[in-house]
Design a protein around this motif. Structure first.
Motif, PDB file in Angstrom:
ATOM      1  N   ALA A  36      29.875   6.415 -12.479  1.00 40.49           N
ATOM      2  CA  ALA A  36      29.791   5.742 -13.783  1.00 40.49           C
ATOM      3  C   ALA A  36      29.851   4.231 -13.593  1.00 40.49           C
ATOM      4  CB  ALA A  36      30.919   6.212 -14.703  1.00 40.49           C
ATOM      5  N   ARG A  37      30.720   3.760 -12.707  1.00 43.08           N
ATOM      6  CA  ARG A  37      30.823   2.319 -12.439  1.00 43.08           C
ATOM      7  C   ARG A  37      29.529   1.809 -11.799  1.00 43.08           C
ATOM      8  NH1 ARG A  37      32.366  -2.627 -13.957  1.00 43.08           N
ATOM      9  NH2 ARG A  37      32.858  -3.941 -12.193  1.00 43.08           N
ATOM     10  N   ILE A  38      28.924   2.591 -10.935  1.00 45.21           N
ATOM     11  CA  ILE A  38      27.652   2.202 -10.320  1.00 45.21           C
ATOM     12  C   ILE A  38      26.587   2.023 -11.404  1.00 45.21           C
ATOM     13  CG2 ILE A  38      25.726   3.059  -8.902  1.00 45.21           C
ATOM     14  CD1 ILE A  38      27.885   4.233  -6.992  1.00 45.21           C
ATOM     15  N   ARG A  39      26.506   2.980 -12.322  1.00 47.55           N
ATOM     16  CA  ARG A  39      25.526   2.868 -13.413  1.00 47.55           C
ATOM     17  C   ARG A  39      25.805   1.646 -14.278  1.00 47.55           C
ATOM     18  NH1 ARG A  39      26.447   8.314 -13.294  1.00 47.55           N
ATOM     19  NH2 ARG A  39      27.823   8.261 -15.106  1.00 47.55           N
ATOM     20  N   GLN A  40      27.094   1.387 -14.566  1.00 50.46           N
ATOM     21  CA  GLN A  40      27.474   0.228 -15.378  1.00 50.46           C
ATOM     22  C   GLN A  40      27.060  -1.074 -14.671  1.00 50.46           C
ATOM     23  OE1 GLN A  40      31.684  -0.571 -15.553  1.00 50.46           O
ATOM     24  NE2 GLN A  40      31.517  -1.542 -17.564  1.00 50.46           N
ATOM     25  N   LEU A  41      27.348  -1.178 -13.385  1.00 49.74           N
ATOM     26  CA  LEU A  41      26.993  -2.386 -12.631  1.00 49.74           C
ATOM     27  C   LEU A  41      25.481  -2.572 -12.556  1.00 49.74           C
ATOM     28  CD1 LEU A  41      29.575  -2.207  -9.702  1.00 49.74           C
ATOM     29  CD2 LEU A  41      29.491  -3.929 -11.528  1.00 49.74           C
ATOM     30  N   GLU A  42      24.754  -1.487 -12.290  1.00 46.11           N
ATOM     31  CA  GLU A  42      23.296  -1.589 -12.218  1.00 46.11           C
ATOM     32  C   GLU A  42      22.724  -2.076 -13.541  1.00 46.11           C
ATOM     33  OE1 GLU A  42      22.167   1.745  -8.830  1.00 46.11           O
ATOM     34  OE2 GLU A  42      22.327   2.398 -10.915  1.00 46.11           O
ATOM     35  N   ASP A  43      23.235  -1.541 -14.647  1.00 42.93           N
ATOM     36  CA  ASP A  43      22.765  -1.949 -15.968  1.00 42.93           C
ATOM     37  C   ASP A  43      23.090  -3.419 -16.227  1.00 42.93           C
ATOM     38  OD1 ASP A  43      21.627  -1.311 -18.607  1.00 42.93           O
ATOM     39  OD2 ASP A  43      23.678  -1.659 -19.316  1.00 42.93           O
ATOM     40  N   MET A  44      24.309  -3.820 -15.906  1.00 47.93           N
ATOM     41  CA  MET A  44      24.734  -5.204 -16.136  1.00 47.93           C
ATOM     42  C   MET A  44      23.899  -6.179 -15.300  1.00 47.93           C
ATOM     43  SD  MET A  44      28.571  -6.775 -15.794  1.00 47.93           S
ATOM     44  CE  MET A  44      29.225  -5.271 -16.446  1.00 47.93           C
ATOM     45  N   LEU A  45      23.685  -5.843 -14.044  1.00 42.86           N
ATOM     46  CA  LEU A  45      22.916  -6.739 -13.173  1.00 42.86           C
ATOM     47  C   LEU A  45      21.445  -6.795 -13.593  1.00 42.86           C
ATOM     48  CD1 LEU A  45      24.588  -5.855  -9.762  1.00 42.86           C
ATOM     49  CD2 LEU A  45      24.834  -7.979 -11.074  1.00 42.86           C
ATOM     50  N   ARG A  46      20.931  -5.685 -14.118  1.00 42.94           N
ATOM     51  CA  ARG A  46      19.552  -5.659 -14.597  1.00 42.94           C
ATOM     52  C   ARG A  46      19.384  -6.569 -15.819  1.00 42.94           C
ATOM     53  NH1 ARG A  46      18.931  -0.686 -14.150  1.00 42.94           N
ATOM     54  NH2 ARG A  46      19.907  -0.033 -16.087  1.00 42.94           N
ATOM     55  N   LYS A  47      20.433  -6.631 -16.655  1.00 40.04           N
ATOM     56  CA  LYS A  47      20.376  -7.444 -17.873  1.00 40.04           C
ATOM     57  C   LYS A  47      20.898  -8.867 -17.668  1.00 40.04           C
ATOM     58  CE  LYS A  47      21.146  -3.518 -20.970  1.00 40.04           C
ATOM     59  NZ  LYS A  47      22.112  -2.932 -21.899  1.00 40.04           N
ATOM     60  N   ALA A  48      21.330  -9.168 -16.460  1.00 35.70           N
ATOM     61  CA  ALA A  48      21.990 -10.454 -16.208  1.00 35.70           C
ATOM     62  C   ALA A  48      21.032 -11.634 -16.325  1.00 35.70           C
ATOM     63  CB  ALA A  48      22.624 -10.457 -14.824  1.00 35.70           C
TER      64      ALA A  48
END
Length: 163
Positions: A63-75
């Motif tokens: 879940a943390r991996i998905r959260q980080l990937e999403d955040m970095l994609r939107k960064a």
């Protein structure tokens, strides 16, 4: 002004999140796989607390991996804003709700804070964040809070966040 899904990050915060993601997808993922395999080898999975704990850890990590990937994609990676008194992501803002009731917070993402910093964080997409973004020290703005109440704030100070 940032888009609704954009997360404003400093380069340092972006790099820190990317390093965490790399660690979770590499060595940490391998550790959990090994824990699950070792627990599975112990036998009956129904009553194997080590196996269930490892599977739970795996779920949290994924879940943390998905959260980080999403955040970095939107960064949106940016430099620390100039110290010109204009409110924008990356600024520590002090607002007055009237009568001397003030609040100091970072406008941006929680990930920009250094460890141990206990500043509150408001998103630029929040009701107040959107209302004050682009305004200057001394400006007063009104906005509608999520509970439907009309609020007014005066910007007392806005200075770049320093880690």
């Amino acid at each position: 002004m940032t888009d609704q899904g954009t997360v404003w990050l400093t380069q340092e915060a972006y790099d820190k999140l990317q390093a965490e993601l790399d660690d979770l997808k590499g060595p940490k993922r391998q550790e959990i796989i090994e824990k699950i395999a070792a627990a599975r080898d112990e036998g009956d999975l129904k009553e194997n607390s080590g196996y269930h704990a490892a599977k739970d850890d795996q779920g949290k990590q994924e879940a943390r991996i998905r959260q980080l990937e999403d955040m970095l994609r939107k960064a949106e990676v940016g430099e620390t804003p100039p110290n010109d008194g204009v409110v924008e992501p990356g600024m520590v803002v002090t607002v007055d709700f009237g009568g001397g009731d003030t609040e100091k917070f970072l406008l941006g993402a929680r990930e920009n804070l250094t460890e141990g910093d206990d500043l509150d964080v408001y998103s630029p997409q929040s009701a107040m964040g959107a209302a004050i973004n682009g305004k200057s020290k001394g400006d007063s703005v009104s906005y509608t809070a999520p509970n439907g109440k009309e609020l007014s704030v005066t910007i007392v100070d806005a200075e770049p966040y320093r880690a």
